[in-house]
Scaffold this motif. Structure first.
Motif: not given
Length: 243
Positions: A148-172
């Motif tokens: 459950g905690p992982s589910l909650a974290a994924a829901a909060r972040s919206g960056a669940a699958l690929d953190w490297k891609t998500s980080l690159q998008e956030r930097c942009a």
């Protein structure tokens, strides 16, 4: 058949929170390396197959009902993050599963009890044993309590699958340069541990470790993403102006 270190196994069951048929528990903890060295005992692989399906249906059902407005693609990303090898290995470490897994001498010598793949497989096998002992509703309770905690974290972040891609998008989004990764490996080839640092605009934003370079980078990216999650867009503007 009893488990070497029976007290540790009993403590594991208490941490899981439900009783498990003793024979199924032994089977769930029997890695193929141990089974081979013991003369061909049954392994935990069939239970792992079952547990993987139990985990999948529980997580999918939860996401479907908890997020009625999200499209299929976003739900799939969140599910993938929560049932990934890395995520399940984290849960396995939290319940101290590793020391209870029955391993052959070779795997024991190379730190098999802390390998993500072995921890993940054993955790899924445990879920299979819980399902066969109690059925789907108790299995659902166990999954939601542990995952459950992982589910909650994924829901909060919206960056669940690929953190490297998500980080690159956030930097942009913030007007920052793309992240780079500084990775170092230590130990012999058969038991190498990697440490990765996610560097954004010359600053270390996150650090991670793993038995594979890609896992260490993903963990570092996740930490870096968290550090930038609430950063205002002006961060990138300020960085650009200072340059």
């Amino acid at each position: 058949m009893s488990i070497p270190g029976q007290q540790a196994a009993d403590a594991l069951v208490r941490r899981i929170g439900v009783s498990i048929d003793p024979d199924l528990l032994v089977l769930a903890l029997t890695h193929r390396s141990f089974a081979y060295e013991a003369g061909g005992l049954p392994t935990n692989e069939r239970l792992e197959f079952l547990g993987d399906s139990v985990l999948g249906i529980v997580v999918t059902d939860h996401l479907y009902h908890a997020h009625p407005d999200l499209p299929e693609g976003e739900l799939a990303k969140m599910r993938a993050a929560c049932v990934s090898q890395k995520s399940l290995a984290v849960v396995a470490r939290q319940i101290e599963l590793g020391p209870c897994i029955l391993l052959g001498k070779g795997e024991t010598a190379t730190g098999g009890s802390n390998k993500d793949s072995i921890l993940c497989d054993a955790f899924e096998a445990i879920l299979g044993a819980v399902y066969l002992t109690h059925g789907i509703e108790t299995s659902r309770d166990v999954v939601m309590r542990l995952v459950g905690p992982s589910l909650a974290a994924a829901a909060r972040s919206g960056a669940a699958l690929d953190w490297k891609t998500s980080l690159q998008e956030r930097c942009a989004e913030l007007g920052l340069p793309a992240p780079v990764y500084d990775v170092e490996g230590e130990g012999p080839d058969h038991a190498r541990v990697f440490t990765a640092r996610a560097v954004v605009d010359g600053q270390v934003r996150g650090q991670g470790t793993g038995t594979a370079k890609k896992h260490a980078e993903q963990e570092a990216a996740a930490a870096a993403y968290a550090s930038l999650e609430d950063a205002p867009a002006e961060v990138g503007t300020a960085a650009a102006s200072q340059a």
